[in-house]
Each structure stands twice: as C-alpha cells, then as structure tokens.
Design a protein around this motif. Structure first.
Motif, short mmCIF file in Angstrom:
data_model
loop_
_atom_site.label_atom_id
_atom_site.label_comp_id
_atom_site.label_asym_id
_atom_site.label_seq_id
_atom_site.Cartn_x
_atom_site.Cartn_y
_atom_site.Cartn_z
N THR A 62 0.83 -1.21 0.00
CA THR A 62 0.00 0.00 0.00
C THR A 62 0.87 1.25 0.00
O THR A 62 0.56 2.23 -0.68
N GLY A 63 1.96 1.22 0.77
CA GLY A 63 2.89 2.35 0.75
C GLY A 63 3.46 2.58 -0.63
O GLY A 63 3.55 3.73 -1.10
N LEU A 64 3.84 1.50 -1.31
CA LEU A 64 4.35 1.62 -2.68
C LEU A 64 3.28 2.18 -3.61
O LEU A 64 3.56 3.06 -4.44
N ALA A 65 2.04 1.70 -3.46
CA ALA A 65 0.95 2.18 -4.31
C ALA A 65 0.69 3.67 -4.09
O ALA A 65 0.42 4.42 -5.04
N ILE A 66 0.77 4.10 -2.83
CA ILE A 66 0.57 5.52 -2.53
C ILE A 66 1.64 6.35 -3.20
O ILE A 66 1.36 7.38 -3.84
N GLY A 67 2.89 5.93 -3.09
CA GLY A 67 3.97 6.66 -3.73
C GLY A 67 3.83 6.69 -5.24
O GLY A 67 4.06 7.73 -5.88
N LEU A 68 3.42 5.56 -5.83
CA LEU A 68 3.23 5.49 -7.28
C LEU A 68 2.11 6.42 -7.72
O LEU A 68 2.22 7.13 -8.73
N LEU A 69 1.00 6.43 -6.95
CA LEU A 69 -0.14 7.27 -7.32
C LEU A 69 0.22 8.75 -7.30
O LEU A 69 -0.06 9.48 -8.27
N VAL A 70 0.85 9.19 -6.21
CA VAL A 70 1.24 10.60 -6.13
C VAL A 70 2.32 10.90 -7.17
O VAL A 70 2.32 11.97 -7.80
N GLY A 71 3.23 9.97 -7.38
CA GLY A 71 4.29 10.19 -8.35
C GLY A 71 3.77 10.35 -9.76
O GLY A 71 4.30 11.16 -10.54
N LEU A 72 2.76 9.58 -10.11
CA LEU A 72 2.17 9.73 -11.45
C LEU A 72 1.59 11.12 -11.64
O LEU A 72 1.76 11.74 -12.70
N GLU A 73 0.89 11.60 -10.62
CA GLU A 73 0.31 12.94 -10.73
C GLU A 73 1.39 14.00 -10.84
O GLU A 73 1.33 14.89 -11.69
N ARG A 74 2.40 13.92 -9.97
CA ARG A 74 3.49 14.89 -10.00
C ARG A 74 4.28 14.79 -11.31
O ARG A 74 4.66 15.81 -11.90
#
Length: 419
Positions: free
Chosen positions: A17-29
C-alpha cells in the motif's frame, strides 16, 4: 487491516500500500511536471514510488525496530529537505516537497496497519494536486465576503462544538447542548454548501442554475431576486421557470433535512410531499421549455452569520421546552399546532423540533402533517413575493407555485381524514 491474514501477509499489504501511494502521487506529479527538462525535477514517478515503499517498510518494522524505522523516515525527510532547499530559497513552488512529505506519512501509516486511513489520505492528496487550476480559479473568484463566510462557518463547525457538554439538561431535560449545536452545523452547512455551489456554477450557467442551486439554501431569497428582476423586464426570460424550480428544489431540501434530523417521520412525510413535488417539477420544466435563455442574476446573500446562528439555537431550545410542555397540557395535537406555528417562521426549526421529540409524544403522521402545513405557509409567502415584485410578469410563476401548494393542501387534507 483485513482480518484473517497471516502476519507476513499483513506486513506485505502494508508495504505494498505504501508503494501504491507513492506510485499514485508520483504519477500525478510526473504528469504535472512533464514539461520540465530531464534532470530538473527533484522527484518523479520513480522517486515518489521509492519514498512510498521505504516509508511503508518503516511502518512495518516500527513495532519491533522503532529506531530503524525512525532512521529511515528521517533519512527520507532529510533528503527531501536538502533536495528541495535551493528551489524554495529561490522562490519556487512548495507543493511538491509538501506532497512528498505527506506521501511519506501516509505510506508510513499504511505500514503500521492503518491501510484505510492511509489510502484515503493519498486519494485526497492526489485529488487536491490534480485540481490545481480549478482551485486557483476558485480562489480568484472569491470576494472578501466569501472569506468572512468561510471563517464564520469554521467557528460554527469547529470552534464551538468540542467545548459543549453532551448531556440532557434544562427544563424537562429538553436541552442537550451538543445535539443542539450539531443541528446548527447541519442546517447552516447545508445552506453554505448551496451558497458555495452557486458562487462556483450559478453565475456561469444562467438563471436556471442559480435557481436550482440557490433553492437548496433559500428558495425564498431566490424567488425575491428573480421576481424583482422579472418585474424590471418585459418578461419572456427564464425567471418564471427559475422561481418555480427553486421551490421544487426546496421540496427536496426539506425531505433531505427530515431524513437527517427527523428520520422517524420520513416515510409519511415523503408520501405527503410526493404529489406536490412532482407537480412542482413538472410546472418548472414546462416554464423552462417556454423560456428564452438569460444570464444569471447575482446569487442571494451569504447565509452564514453568527448572530442568526445563535438566534436559531435559542429558538430551537425554546421550541424544545415548549413542545415538552405542550404535550403535558394538550397532548400530541398541541405539539402539532406548535410545530406549525414554529414552521411558519422557520421550516427548519419545525423539522429539528420534531426530530428531537421522543416517538411517544407525537405520531409520525401528525408530525408530517404539521410540517407540511408550514411549507404551505412558506409557499404562500413566495406567491405573494412573486406577485408583489414581478406584477403581471409573475403570473405564470405564481400559478406554478399555487398548483403545487394546492396539491400539498389536498394531500394534507386526505392524511388528516385518515388519522
């Protein structure tokens, strides 16, 4: 966490879940910063993903190795501070470093086992980041009175409630300060949401949008505004439809308030209002079909003010005592008359009082009839306002209001005969 999982599976879920959160925010940024030259970005999809994974792993080991978890978090936050420092000192945007810090915190929560809270926080973070342009446009459209309104509602919703006692007190045990103030938060919040929506959309989408959205918080104010405008023109615009549709929205509004504040009378109340609701929407739709396009008038005034909110609390408190007293003196019919008299001044107050009464004090059907009667009184006022301001140009709108009012009166008469 999901119950029944093995410890290793729960740990894996937290880290993932931590990885998914980072990936999600990273895609937006990464998408927002895609036009920057290669190597100019401090953190993109890969960096945010690694931040999320690292923080998630720190959360997983925090219980058994708190020092190691603290070192991991401090190392990541330290990297962010060093990497973003030159940009911040040169006047750069602070959004990305703050988003990175929130990503680390959310991913750490996921690693600790708070997967639901972490996921919700990440979703809200990405939502706020993605709406950059819309938020800036909204801020550009704000006026000083809007900021004052937001501040006042913040006081109403956040600054008062935590300090109120949650216990029955006063004459007949009719007062619970926490519940009384929750009523104010709900009613004023409902009105404030309509006001904000009107400020966002009404002015851009014409009279009908103003009527539909404004009717959610003050159909009477919308009626007065549109009728005044109609009286200054030759007619033919969308104002009559707007007046009719504002009251149609009002019917929906009171149903929602009853569902929230007096849900035991919801079914008989909906049955009572349904015919009038249908007639109101049909009449508004017919007038809309006949109307010519027109620009939106200024939305009605701001509904949030501290003095009226305090006055509303006092009114509700007095009504609660009066209802308990009336039941002892006159029975449930006395309470019904009291609800009608209060609702003639404020329909919301009548709904709140009915919802605060024990079920054995007044039957659901009789309470619904009393509140329905207050709506008739409110509709009569709006018919008068329409004719007073719009004069001959307001006949079609007044007839639309009268049609739903007569239908509601008929429904009340039938319900009364069945008691």
């Amino acid at each position: 966490m999901i119950e029944g999982l093995e410890p290793w599976a729960q740990q894996g879920l937290g880290a993932a879940t931590g990885l998914a959160i980072g990936l999600l925010v990273g895609l937006e940024r990464g998408f927002k910063l895609r036009r920057q030259k290669e190597g100019k970005r401090v953190a993109g999809v890969r960096t945010f993903s690694l931040l999320g994974l690292g923080a998630g792993l720190a959360g997983v080991v925090a219980e058994t190795q708190p020092i190691a978890a603290a070192v991991i978090l401090l190392a990541m936050l330290g990297y962010l501070a060093i990497a973003y420092a030159p940009r911040l000192t040169s006047g750069g945007d602070a959004t990305s470093p703050v988003a990175a810090a929130v990503t680390v915190v959310a991913a750490f929560l996921a690693g600790l086992g708070n997967v639901g809270l972490a996921g919700a926080a990440a979703a809200i973070l990405v939502f706020i980041l993605a709406l950059k342009d819309e938020i800036h446009q909204f801020v550009d459209r704000l006026e000083e009175r809007d900021i004052h309104a937001i501040a006042r509602y913040g006081i109403i919703a956040l600054a008062v409630l935590p300090f109120l006692p949650n216990e029955e007190m006063g004459p007949y045990g009719a007062w619970n300060p926490t519940k009384l103030w929750w009523v104010v938060i709900i009613v004023t919040g409902f009105s404030f949401a309509g006001y904000v929506a009107n400020r966002l959309f009404g002015a851009r989408h014409g009279t009908i949008a103003t009527a539909l959205i404004g009717g959610a918080y003050s159909s009477t104010a919308v009626t007065q505004s549109l009728a005044q405008r109609l009286g200054q023109t030759k007619g033919g615009g969308a104002e009559p439809a707007g007046i009719a549709l504002a009251s149609a929205v009002m019917y929906l509004r009171v149903i929602v308030l009853v569902a929230i504040l007096a849900n035991r009378i919801l079914l008989p109340f909906v049955i009572l209002l349904a015919p009038a609701l249908i007639v109101a929407w049909v009449a508004g739709w017919w007038l809309y079909r006949q109307a010519e396009p027109s620009d939106a008038p200024a939305p009605p005034g701001n509904p949030i003010a501290l003095v009226p909110a305090l006055g509303f609390v006092v009114f509700i408190a007095i009504a609660a005592v009066a209802a308990r007293w009336a039941q002892g003196q006159f029975g449930e019919q006395g309470i019904a008359i009291l609800l009608f008299l209060m609702g003639s001044m404020d329909v919301d107050a009548s709904i709140v009082t009915a919802g605060g009464l024990p079920p054995d004090l007044i039957g659901a059907e009789l309470a619904a009839i009393a509140i329905g009667g207050t709506i008739i009184a409110n509709m009569a006022v709006k018919i008068g306002v329409t004719l007073a301001y719009a004069r001959r140009n307001g006949w079609s709108a007044a007839l639309a209001l009268l049609a739903s009012t007569l239908v509601l009166a008929g429904s009340i008469a039938v319900a009364w005969l069945r008691l």
